[in-house]
Design an enzyme around this catalytic site. Structure first.
Site, mmCIF file in Angstrom:
data_model
loop_
_atom_site.group_PDB
_atom_site.id
_atom_site.type_symbol
_atom_site.label_atom_id
_atom_site.label_comp_id
_atom_site.label_asym_id
_atom_site.label_seq_id
_atom_site.Cartn_x
_atom_site.Cartn_y
_atom_site.Cartn_z
ATOM 1 N N GLY A 1 24.927 36.122 38.480
ATOM 2 C CA GLY A 1 25.504 37.411 38.901
ATOM 3 C C GLY A 1 25.222 38.521 37.913
ATOM 4 N N GLY B 1 28.605 42.064 28.329
ATOM 5 C CA GLY B 1 28.334 43.076 29.359
ATOM 6 C C GLY B 1 27.562 44.284 28.847
ATOM 7 N N ARG C 1 18.051 39.483 44.894
ATOM 8 C CA ARG C 1 17.097 38.562 44.252
ATOM 9 C C ARG C 1 17.010 37.246 45.029
ATOM 10 N NH1 ARG C 1 18.286 40.087 38.639
ATOM 11 N NH2 ARG C 1 19.140 42.185 38.823
ATOM 12 N N ASP D 1 14.032 43.148 35.901
ATOM 13 C CA ASP D 1 14.630 42.572 34.692
ATOM 14 C C ASP D 1 13.624 42.453 33.549
ATOM 15 O OD1 ASP D 1 17.086 42.571 35.758
ATOM 16 O OD2 ASP D 1 17.463 40.430 35.553
ATOM 17 N N ARG E 1 26.012 42.261 33.415
ATOM 18 C CA ARG E 1 26.070 43.542 32.700
ATOM 19 C C ARG E 1 25.381 44.647 33.490
ATOM 20 N NH1 ARG E 1 21.743 43.239 27.837
ATOM 21 N NH2 ARG E 1 20.278 41.821 28.803
ATOM 22 N N ARG F 1 18.915 51.981 36.313
ATOM 23 C CA ARG F 1 17.761 51.495 37.073
ATOM 24 C C ARG F 1 17.887 51.946 38.526
ATOM 25 N NH1 ARG F 1 17.164 45.174 35.502
ATOM 26 N NH2 ARG F 1 19.061 44.892 36.718
ATOM 27 N N ASP G 1 16.610 34.179 39.488
ATOM 28 C CA ASP G 1 17.532 35.323 39.503
ATOM 29 C C ASP G 1 16.812 36.599 39.065
ATOM 30 O OD1 ASP G 1 17.597 33.684 37.071
ATOM 31 O OD2 ASP G 1 18.781 35.309 36.232
ATOM 32 N N LYS H 1 22.680 49.372 33.610
ATOM 33 C CA LYS H 1 22.548 48.091 32.912
ATOM 34 C C LYS H 1 23.103 48.272 31.497
ATOM 35 C CE LYS H 1 19.230 44.426 31.813
ATOM 36 N NZ LYS H 1 17.881 43.916 32.093
#
Ligand code: AMP
Ligand code: MG
Length: 530
Positions: free
Chosen positions: A105, A141, A205, A285, A108, A198, A275, A128
């Site tokens: 999940g 986080g 995902r 990511d 952060r 972002r 993920d 993020k």
């Protein structure tokens, strides 16, 4: 006057159409029967804007003044919510380094909402590093400046290179200190905290589907697949088994295309866990990623992966296939037929191979791929690139300068490529002979196409970048930013806007990695600590 950010048109479909976590609060927990949890970003004391990307701002019709306003900094540091924002963290799972890791999940990341822009496009904004969520597990986080600079710059660099990717609107420092043990070596340090905003059509995902399959929640799985198709693949038509298969085929095709593009520019993601695989085929990511300096298919920047090198450059196509396999397993309960899923996976491999071969031909300035000659030419090319450390980016730019119209001597041919070699003294006669023999083969092949040198150079320089975000360049920008000097972050952003242009005034940033960067942390080795 009302701030532009308060005039954006939010249409938060993900949270309106999908089920929410019924528990509130930020304590770590398993979130079952839901796709997200409502959360608010944690306020920070002294946010400051480091950089913003004007092209991303333009997607929202935000002007320079809007982006330089205090309100912008406050919103994208997580201190204020603009009108229409409804923050939430998404629930997903994932296979990490080949093993099922259960629920992960957004630990952060906090989505602010989905904007419908003037062009009718849907763009999700996501912070993020804006604080704890129910998915933070034992972590804080937060994100540090170092990794946020890397994410911000690389997102935009990739976009301008023509690689499908999530975007980055802004980078702010928070004024807070964050503790990180960069190499997990028992040396925790205080680092500057930062938040990146972002932007992507969606942050769904592979792992978003896997989590519901793993929990045997087929109804929720079906709901999420239906939602994804309606919202992001509407051309496929009404959800149903046939549509699910068409969708999976399209995800395979998009993923293949993304990986081809990574291989074209020499990008190594570093953590291709499921993920971290976008359902839209976007690079997502940016953690311990890296760029090939010398061409080395075995290279990975990720120290966490040093032993098995699962995510090394040359393995990325296989891993994407493996990840698609996990996605196929996850959606199987909706389809209950193995064959068509396997066909799609086979199609992924074939699409990748075809598209990869065409891509390498383009890098070489050749017309259509001719299996009879070009397979061998490409295989031999990969062999000569590893005879001695050869800078991949420089090699292709220099190759474009080699004349196929004038007869060049062996020495003249080698002289053209000189700048690409890290150890010119290692170019023995035997090595030079192999390189020259390949070059002669190549020249003959170009001559078959009858492409003139000028035209070929144009073609090659439009797919072979001159400027990429070399690991050491990002690190130099980070070192300055950590001292409070944001100039290099902004200069790099500017140069990387036009990666295929010569930009002679920035020539030094197109040169080989300097020797000092070979072993420096951040330049050649990165960890997942960010
Ligand atoms: P990554 O390796 O960055 O893809 O992260 C894997 C998982 O760990 C995801 O669920 C992230 O949200 C979570 N995560 C990574 N770093 C942090 C952090 N500093 N605080 C909370 N969660 C994190
Ligand atoms: Mg991740």
């Amino acid at each position: 006057m009302q701030n532009k950010l308060d005039q954006l048109q939010f249409d938060n479909r993900f949270i309106h159409e999908l089920p929410a976590d019924q528990t509130s609060g930020l304590h770590p927990r398993q979130v079952e029967g839901a796709c997200y949890s409502a959360v608010t970003p944690t306020p920070v004391t002294a946010p400051q804007l480091v950089a913003y990307a004007k092209e991303v701002a333009e997607l929202f019709d935000l002007s320079e003044d809007d982006c330089k306003s205090d309100y912008f900094t406050q919103v994208f540091a997580g201190n204020k919510l603009a009108k229409g924002m409804q923050p939430y963290a998404m629930c997903y799972g994932g296979h990490q380094f080949g093993n099922w890791a259960g629920q992960l999940g957004d630990g952060r990341a906090i989505n602010l909402g989905e904007v419908l822009n003037q062009q009718g496009e849907r763009w999700t904004m996501q912070l993020k590093g804006a604080g704890l969520t129910p998915y933070s597990r034992t972590a804080d986080g937060l994100a540090v400046l170092r990794s946020s600079v890397r994410e911000f710059l690389c997102s935009e660099a990739m976009h301008h290179l023509g690689v499908p990717t999530t975007r980055a609107l802004s980078l702010v420092t928070t004024g807070e200190q964050v503790v990180r043990d960069m190499f997990y070596s028992g040396n925790p340090q205080l680092e500057k905290g930062a938040v990146v905003c972002r932007v992507a059509p969606s942050f769904i995902r592979f792992g978003s589907f896997e989590i519901h399959a793993a929990r045997n929640n087929v109804d929720l799985l079906r709901e999420l697949v239906g939602y994804t198709i309606r919202t992001h693949f509407p051309h496929l038509g009404r959800p149903g088994v046939t549509t699910y298969l068409a969708w999976f085929n399209e995800v395979c095709a998009k993923t293949a295309e993304m990986i081809v593009q990574w291989q074209r520019v020499g990008f190594v993601h570093g953590v291709m866990n499921t993920d971290n695989m976008s359902i839209l085929g976007l690079t997502i990511d940016y953690g311990p990623y890296g760029w090939l300096d010398n061409y080395d298919p075995d290279w990975t920047p990720n120290t966490t992966d040093r032993e098995y090198r699962r995510y090394r450059f040359g393995n990325q196509p296989q891993i994407a296939g493996w990840n698609l396999n996990q996605l196929a397993n996850a959606i199987y309960p909706l389809i209950e037929q193995v064959e068509p899923l396997q066909d799609a996976l086979r199609l992924y491999s074939q699409t990748f191979i075809d598209s990869y071969q065409n891509m390498i031909n383009e890098k070489l300035g050749l017309q259509v791929f001719k299996p009879a000659t070009d397979k061998q030419l490409q295989d031999d090319l990969l062999k000569i690139l590893v005879l001695t450390e050869t800078d991949m980016t420089i090699f292709y730019r220099k190759l474009a300068n080699i004349s196929t119209e004038i007869d060049l001597t062996d020495a003249q041919l080698m002289a053209e490529l000189q700048a690409a070699y890290y150890h010119p003294e290692q170019l023995t006669e035997a090595i030079e002979m192999q390189i020259i023999s390949w070059l002669r083969q190549y020249i003959a092949r170009v001559q078959q196409d009858k492409t003139d040198d000028m035209r070929r150079k144009q073609m090659m320089n439009s797919v072979n970048p001159k400027y990429v975000l070399r690991n050491y360049l990002a690190q130099l920008a980070i070192d300055k930013a950590e001292q409070g000097d944001n100039s290099m972050v902004n200069e790099l952003l500017e140069v990387l806007r036009h990666p295929y242009d010569e930009q002679p005034e920035h020539q030094t940033w197109a040169e080989k990695r300097p020797d000092w960067a070979r072993t420096k942390a951040g330049c050649s080795m990165l960890s997942c600590s960010s």
